[in-house]
Design an enzyme around this catalytic site. Structure first.
Site, PDB file in Angstrom:
ATOM      1  N   SER A  17     -53.949 -37.645  31.003  1.00 28.87           N
ATOM      2  CA  SER A  17     -54.829 -36.564  31.808  1.00 28.87           C
ATOM      3  C   SER A  17     -54.053 -35.853  32.748  1.00 28.87           C
ATOM      4  O   SER A  17     -53.095 -36.431  33.151  1.00 28.87           O
ATOM      5  CB  SER A  17     -56.145 -37.012  32.211  1.00 28.87           C
ATOM      6  N   ILE A  19     -51.889 -34.531  35.515  1.00 27.66           N
ATOM      7  CA  ILE A  19     -50.264 -34.032  35.786  1.00 27.66           C
ATOM      8  C   ILE A  19     -49.740 -34.547  34.472  1.00 27.66           C
ATOM      9  O   ILE A  19     -48.935 -33.703  33.896  1.00 27.66           O
ATOM     10  CB  ILE A  19     -49.504 -34.507  37.120  1.00 27.66           C
ATOM     11  N   SER A 132     -46.718 -38.747  45.446  1.00 21.18           N
ATOM     12  CA  SER A 132     -47.915 -38.136  45.816  1.00 21.18           C
ATOM     13  C   SER A 132     -47.536 -37.609  47.318  1.00 21.18           C
ATOM     14  O   SER A 132     -46.692 -38.737  47.988  1.00 21.18           O
ATOM     15  CB  SER A 132     -49.133 -38.865  45.951  1.00 21.18           C
ATOM     16  N   TYR A 144     -52.997 -47.107  48.983  1.00 25.25           N
ATOM     17  CA  TYR A 144     -52.561 -45.931  47.940  1.00 25.25           C
ATOM     18  C   TYR A 144     -51.122 -45.408  48.546  1.00 25.25           C
ATOM     19  O   TYR A 144     -50.421 -45.154  47.970  1.00 25.25           O
ATOM     20  CB  TYR A 144     -53.591 -45.106  47.982  1.00 25.25           C
ATOM     21  N   LYS A 148     -47.386 -45.370  46.991  1.00 25.58           N
ATOM     22  CA  LYS A 148     -46.574 -44.106  46.662  1.00 25.58           C
ATOM     23  C   LYS A 148     -45.348 -44.049  47.384  1.00 25.58           C
ATOM     24  O   LYS A 148     -44.533 -43.609  47.008  1.00 25.58           O
ATOM     25  CB  LYS A 148     -47.801 -42.715  47.042  1.00 25.58           C
ATOM     26  N   ALA A 175     -48.461 -31.669  46.213  1.00 25.66           N
ATOM     27  CA  ALA A 175     -49.275 -31.898  47.382  1.00 25.66           C
ATOM     28  C   ALA A 175     -50.849 -31.543  47.104  1.00 25.66           C
ATOM     29  O   ALA A 175     -50.836 -30.841  45.871  1.00 25.66           O
ATOM     30  CB  ALA A 175     -48.871 -30.624  48.468  1.00 25.66           C
TER      31      ALA A 175
END
Length: 239
Positions: A17, A19, A132, A144, A148, A175
């Site tokens: 799912s 990207i 991200s 998170y 990242k 982004a």
């Protein structure tokens, strides 16, 4: 594009799912053979349209990851590239300590990379990790952001260590737009007005990812490519 990716075998972790699915679509259109590894079942439409094989795997289980990678290598005889996009499916901070969430997210990328390395060394392949914009700002949960940021840090480290094997390692940093505009000051007028940063299109991220996997990217390695339409995150005060 014509990236000369015909018959290149590419593992796309997290390819069911978002990207990851867009990456699978672009790779298939370029003649590559994307193999989806994910913790969820890909939609039938994606599998039918791309012809991509798929397997459900627990990314937290090292043995399961190793077996999945070996299955891909045995089926096709080679692995040319890895797209690291495995992700958590729930807000982990709600059910586990923040530190555990960070290590779990990083472990997904680390395990897939380590298990693919023997095959990538033989093909002098490439790795692209999906990071991200959160790694560069403070709008998300602490765990998170830390996870990242760790991913982009590992990109430089892996690129340095694997250069002697001819393996290129890069990261793409999409982004995302916040729910509401944030204020930005115009340096000419010193007036503050709301601006809305662009929402990164998954197809655009996928196209850049495919390029980085190809020989067209040449010596590009150890890079973080921000796909953000020049978006600059808001500056937050910690006091």
């Amino acid at each position: 594009m014509n990236l000369d990716l015909d018959n290149k075998v590419v593992i796309v972790s997290g390819g069911a799912s978002g990207i990851g699915a867009a990456v699978v679509s672009v790779l298939a259109s370029e003649g590559a053979i994307p193999f989806i590894l994910d913790s969820i079942l890909p939609p039938a439409e994606l599998l039918a349209r791309t012809g991509a094989p798929a397997q459900i795997v627990d990314f937290a289980d090292s043995a399961a990851c190793a077996a999945a990678v070996q299955r891909v290598a045995s089926r096709f005889g080679r692995i040319d590239a890895l797209v690291n996009g495995a992700r958590r499916e729930t807000e982990a901070e709600e059910v586990e300590p923040a530190f555990a969430s960070v290590t779990r997210n990083l472990a997904y990328y680390h395990l897939m990379t380590q298990h693919c390395l023997p095959h990538l060394r033989r093909t002098r392949g490439a790795i692209v990790s999906i990071a991200s914009q959160a790694s560069l700002e403070f709008d998300e949960s602490a765990s998170y952001v830390a996870a990242k940021a760790g991913i982009v840090g590992l990109t430089r480290e892996w690129a340095t260590l694997l250069a002697r094997d001819g393996i290129r390692v890069n990261a793409v940093i999409p982004a995302g737009a916040p729910a509401a505009p944030f204020p930005r000051t115009d340096p000419g007028t010193r007036r503050t007005a709301p601006t809305q940063p662009p929402q990164t299109d998954a197809g655009e991220v996928a196209s850049v990812t495919a390029f980085l996997l190809s020989e067209r990217a040449g010596p590009t390695t150890g890079q973080w490519l921000c796909i953000d339409g020049s978006y600059q995150p808001p500056v937050h005060s910690l006091v």
